[in-house]
Design a protein around this motif. Structure first.
Motif, PDB file in Angstrom:
ATOM      1  N   GLN A 141      61.456   2.570   9.212  1.00  0.00           N
ATOM      2  CA  GLN A 141      62.392   2.785   8.118  1.00  0.00           C
ATOM      3  C   GLN A 141      62.166   4.170   7.518  1.00  0.00           C
ATOM      4  O   GLN A 141      61.027   4.579   7.302  1.00  0.00           O
TER       5      GLN A 141
ATOM      6  N   ASP B  20      70.062   5.631  12.835  1.00  0.00           N
ATOM      7  CA  ASP B  20      70.065   4.178  12.759  1.00  0.00           C
ATOM      8  C   ASP B  20      69.902   3.519  14.126  1.00  0.00           C
ATOM      9  O   ASP B  20      69.696   2.306  14.213  1.00  0.00           O
TER      10      ASP B  20
ATOM     11  N   GLN C 267      65.817   1.784  10.488  1.00  0.00           N
ATOM     12  CA  GLN C 267      66.656   1.572   9.313  1.00  0.00           C
ATOM     13  C   GLN C 267      66.604   2.792   8.403  1.00  0.00           C
ATOM     14  O   GLN C 267      65.545   3.367   8.182  1.00  0.00           O
TER      15      GLN C 267
ATOM     16  N   LEU D 108      76.386   2.870   0.776  1.00  0.00           N
ATOM     17  CA  LEU D 108      76.657   1.783   1.713  1.00  0.00           C
ATOM     18  C   LEU D 108      78.000   1.984   2.409  1.00  0.00           C
ATOM     19  O   LEU D 108      78.123   1.755   3.609  1.00  0.00           O
TER      20      LEU D 108
ATOM     21  N   ASP E 245      78.332   4.229   5.400  1.00  0.00           N
ATOM     22  CA  ASP E 245      77.935   3.651   6.692  1.00  0.00           C
ATOM     23  C   ASP E 245      76.780   4.394   7.351  1.00  0.00           C
ATOM     24  O   ASP E 245      76.721   4.537   8.566  1.00  0.00           O
TER      25      ASP E 245
ATOM     26  N   GLU F 154      71.606   1.619   5.188  1.00  0.00           N
ATOM     27  CA  GLU F 154      71.746   0.168   5.298  1.00  0.00           C
ATOM     28  C   GLU F 154      71.245  -0.544   4.053  1.00  0.00           C
ATOM     29  O   GLU F 154      71.642  -1.681   3.789  1.00  0.00           O
ATOM     30  N   THR F 155      70.365   0.106   3.301  1.00  0.00           N
ATOM     31  CA  THR F 155      69.878  -0.457   2.049  1.00  0.00           C
ATOM     32  C   THR F 155      69.834   0.644   0.995  1.00  0.00           C
ATOM     33  O   THR F 155      69.802   1.832   1.322  1.00  0.00           O
TER      34      THR F 155
ATOM     35  N   ARG G 297      70.906  -6.078   0.472  1.00  0.00           N
ATOM     36  CA  ARG G 297      70.810  -4.650   0.775  1.00  0.00           C
ATOM     37  C   ARG G 297      70.225  -3.837  -0.378  1.00  0.00           C
ATOM     38  O   ARG G 297      70.068  -2.632  -0.248  1.00  0.00           O
TER      39      ARG G 297
END
Length: 429
Positions: free
Chosen positions: A276, A312, A316, A349, A352, A355-356, A396
């Motif tokens: 991440q 991605d 993440q 978000l 796109d 993701e969080t 998220r």
């Protein structure tokens, strides 16, 4: 019974459409009208099979007492005959299992019929504790303030990460001891991962990019060994991404932050050293004034660049924002709070790429001043009330919690935080 079967099959087929693009409410396959009123606009529903089509499909398979279902057979498996000329099969001791096919329900390894661990053969090591941690170390970690907070967060239904900074321990030659302590904390039930560094490359900890890379590689390897199965994360900023296509901006900002080269940071994901990557947004409002790039445009530029680099595909990507909290507590009206949420939560978000989104719900500066995104001692305010409405994106949303500086106590704080956030980073020290 037949009507129930038709209904169940039709329902299952229709639910498969959730999340597919439905570009217009006039789309005959749109099922947006079935979603809750507070569903964000970018979450859409589209029938893969309309109820009428699902009924036709179900009736086909159930006709004549399920004649077509009975006639349907599994696809023949692909088998290799090791005795045929030209086929090469590895010896059983080098392959998986014991080299032979097993019936359904038959254990692959003798001695595991009841789900237990088979006995080791003489001179064979068949299981080694990968964490190499003693029960005393695990118990001690659970008794710490961070360990207690992990338990409270898990009880509140939150996904837990451990938040730590290991750069100092690495530079002082004390990485092994620090990782061991952190691994014991991460072994507590409910912990999904470890974030082992923040603001990496932005502060003055590392003197060169190579030194920074060595820290990431060695720390990642040590954590993979002592905390197997845990996700690993890092937090930083990559200012050059906010420049977009402005070459003058990229040249000056890149020279100002030489360690924060996006290709180098992206390589940590590509090499599997981290799972991440959190990108901070604190610099977006001020870094690009010279080139007339405001915060909104810088944020858009950043996420376009992240998407273009396909980070991605390797892990993440998270957006992080500490500026949501205000000294004391936010004094925003309901309308102002809704706009800030749109800009700082919905936009990353919707772009796109992230993701969080991690929001710092409470932090304290060097002078002891506390900034919050809720009222003191959990008093109600408009900002927190608006955040509690984001139920559709709760998984998220994440926050950072320091058990050494609670608002009330860990149990109370984390229960309240769980009303907005699905994930929490518990500070380890």
């Amino acid at each position: 019974m037949r009507l129930r079967q038709i209904f169940v099959i039709g329902l299952a087929l229709s639910l498969l459409g959730i999340g597919a693009p439905a570009w217009s409410q006039d789309d005959p396959r749109s099922c947006n009208d079935l979603m809750a009123d507070d569903t964000p606009a970018y979450v859409v529903c589209r029938w893969m099979a309309t109820p009428e089509e699902a009924l036709d499909i179900a009736e086909f398979w159930l006709a004549n007492d399920g004649e077509h279902l009975r006639e349907a057979t599994p696809i023949d498996p692909i088998l290799i005959n090791c005795t045929e000329a030209g086929n090469v099969c590895p010896p059983s001791e080098e392959g998986d299992g014991d080299g032979r096919l097993h019936d359904i329900g038959e254990p692959d390894v003798e001695g595991t019929e009841d789900g237990g661990t088979p006995e080791c053969r003489e001179g064979e090591t068949c299981y080694v504790n990968p964490a190499a941690l003693s029960q005393a170390e695990l118990a001690q970690a659970g008794k710490t303030a961070a360990g207690q907070a992990v338990g409270a967060a898990t009880q509140a239904g939150m996904r837990v990460w451990i938040d730590a900074e290991l750069a100092g321990a690495w530079k002082d030659g004390k990485l092994d001891a620090a990782v061991r302590k952190l691994a014991a904390l991460a072994a507590q039930p409910g912990v999904a991962g470890i974030r082992f560094t923040t603001r990496i490359g932005f502060d003055q900890t590392f003197q060169s990019a190579d030194e920074m890379d060595r820290f990431v590689a060695e720390t990642s390897a040590a954590l993979r060994k002592l905390a197997p199965g845990k996700k690993l994360g890092a937090h930083t900023v990559v200012p050059v991404l906010g420049c977009g296509s402005d070459d003058a901006c990229k040249a000056e900002v890149g020279a100002k932050h030489p360690l924060l080269d996006p290709d180098r940071i992206g390589a940590w994901l590509a090499k599997g050293q981290i799972d991440q990557l959190a990108l901070d947004s604190g610099h977006l409002a001020t870094e690009y004034a010279t080139w007339k790039i405001d915060a909104a445009k810088a944020q858009r530029n950043q996420w376009i660049q992240v998407r273009a680099r396909a980070w991605d595909a390797y892990g993440q990507v998270a957006a992080e924002d500490a500026g949501f909290a205000a000294a004391g507590s936010p004094q925003l009206t309901t309308e102002q709070a809704a706009q800030v949420i749109t800009d700082r939560v919905a936009s990353p978000l919707q772009n796109d790429a992230a993701e969080t989104v991690t929001l710092w719900s409470r932090w304290q500066n060097d002078q002891g001043q506390v900034s919050r995104m809720y009222g003191e001692k959990w008093a109600a305010n408009a900002t927190w009330d608006q955040l509690k409405k984001l139920t559709s994106v709760r998984p998220r949303l994440a926050t950072v919690y320091d058990p050494a500086r609670p608002e009330v106590d860990a149990a109370t704080d984390l229960k309240n935080l769980s009303e907005v956030f699905g994930q929490v980073y518990v500070h380890s020290a």
